[in-house]
Design a protein around this motif. Sequence first.
Motif, PDB file in Angstrom:
ATOM      1  N   LEU A   3       0.819  -1.111   0.020  1.00  0.00           N
ATOM      2  CA  LEU A   3      -0.082   0.115  -0.014  1.00  0.00           C
ATOM      3  C   LEU A   3       0.876   1.376   0.082  1.00  0.00           C
ATOM      4  N   LEU A   7      -1.876   6.293   2.503  1.00  0.00           N
ATOM      5  CA  LEU A   7      -2.952   5.248   2.419  1.00  0.00           C
ATOM      6  C   LEU A   7      -2.841   4.350   3.513  1.00  0.00           C
ATOM      7  N   ARG A   8      -1.393   3.794   3.824  1.00  0.00           N
ATOM      8  CA  ARG A   8      -1.417   2.791   4.632  1.00  0.00           C
ATOM      9  C   ARG A   8      -1.586   3.510   6.262  1.00  0.00           C
ATOM     10  N   ARG A  10      -3.297   6.336   6.871  1.00  0.00           N
ATOM     11  CA  ARG A  10      -4.674   6.606   7.210  1.00  0.00           C
ATOM     12  C   ARG A  10      -5.550   5.063   7.613  1.00  0.00           C
ATOM     13  N   ALA A  11      -5.160   4.198   6.963  1.00  0.00           N
ATOM     14  CA  ALA A  11      -5.838   3.046   7.181  1.00  0.00           C
ATOM     15  C   ALA A  11      -5.496   2.488   8.654  1.00  0.00           C
ATOM     16  N   GLN A  39      -1.273  -5.444  -0.123  1.00  0.00           N
ATOM     17  CA  GLN A  39      -2.582  -4.638  -0.433  1.00  0.00           C
ATOM     18  C   GLN A  39      -3.758  -5.236   0.188  1.00  0.00           C
ATOM     19  N   TYR A  66      -7.320  -3.829  -1.488  1.00  0.00           N
ATOM     20  CA  TYR A  66      -7.209  -2.395  -2.000  1.00  0.00           C
ATOM     21  C   TYR A  66      -6.849  -2.685  -3.565  1.00  0.00           C
ATOM     22  N   PRO A  68      -5.417  -0.833  -6.538  1.00  0.00           N
ATOM     23  CA  PRO A  68      -4.778   0.400  -6.836  1.00  0.00           C
ATOM     24  C   PRO A  68      -5.173   0.919  -8.403  1.00  0.00           C
ATOM     25  N   ASN A  71      -8.184   2.569  -7.295  1.00  0.00           N
ATOM     26  CA  ASN A  71      -8.182   3.396  -5.933  1.00  0.00           C
ATOM     27  C   ASN A  71      -9.270   3.146  -4.871  1.00  0.00           C
ATOM     28  N   TRP A  73     -11.295  -0.090  -2.204  1.00  0.00           N
ATOM     29  CA  TRP A  73     -11.464  -1.021  -1.468  1.00  0.00           C
ATOM     30  C   TRP A  73     -12.460  -2.039  -1.756  1.00  0.00           C
ATOM     31  N   LEU A  93     -13.894   4.191  -2.423  1.00  0.00           N
ATOM     32  CA  LEU A  93     -12.806   5.039  -1.415  1.00  0.00           C
ATOM     33  C   LEU A  93     -12.752   5.188  -0.307  1.00  0.00           C
ATOM     34  N   GLU A  94     -13.776   4.729   0.424  1.00  0.00           N
ATOM     35  CA  GLU A  94     -13.928   5.035   2.012  1.00  0.00           C
ATOM     36  C   GLU A  94     -13.603   3.863   2.724  1.00  0.00           C
TER      37      GLU A  94
END
Length: 113
Positions: A3, A7-8, A10-11, A39, A66, A68, A71, A73, A93-94
């Motif tokens: 990832l 992004l990682r 935030r996750a 991912q 994810y 890519p 973009n 999930w 996306l969320e």
Amino acid sequence: MMLPELLRKRAEKLLFGFCRQVADDQYQPRHVRYRIIDQQINLVEVRRYANNPKEHEEFPVAQIRYIPELNQWTLHHYDNERWKLYLNVTPTLELGRLLSVIRQDPMRCFWPE
């Protein structure tokens, strides 16, 4: 492929909050761990044995993948044999939206008990 770092991070922040929420649930507290592998995110519930609290067993809760190229999930549930796409929520996306679906579990796919 890993990832992207932002992004990682935030996750991980969302996942930490999710694990804390399910642990603090007054009706059904659960000990949930997450693992980010390449991912995908794997969520497992950890249950300790009553007769030996040093030992535990892990049960699959959900897998979030994810994609890519989009973009986005996707959410997957485990059916005792393999991971299957959870069809009651579209790719998004969320990540937080998927975590909310897991917590509410309207179809009883993630928390079967």
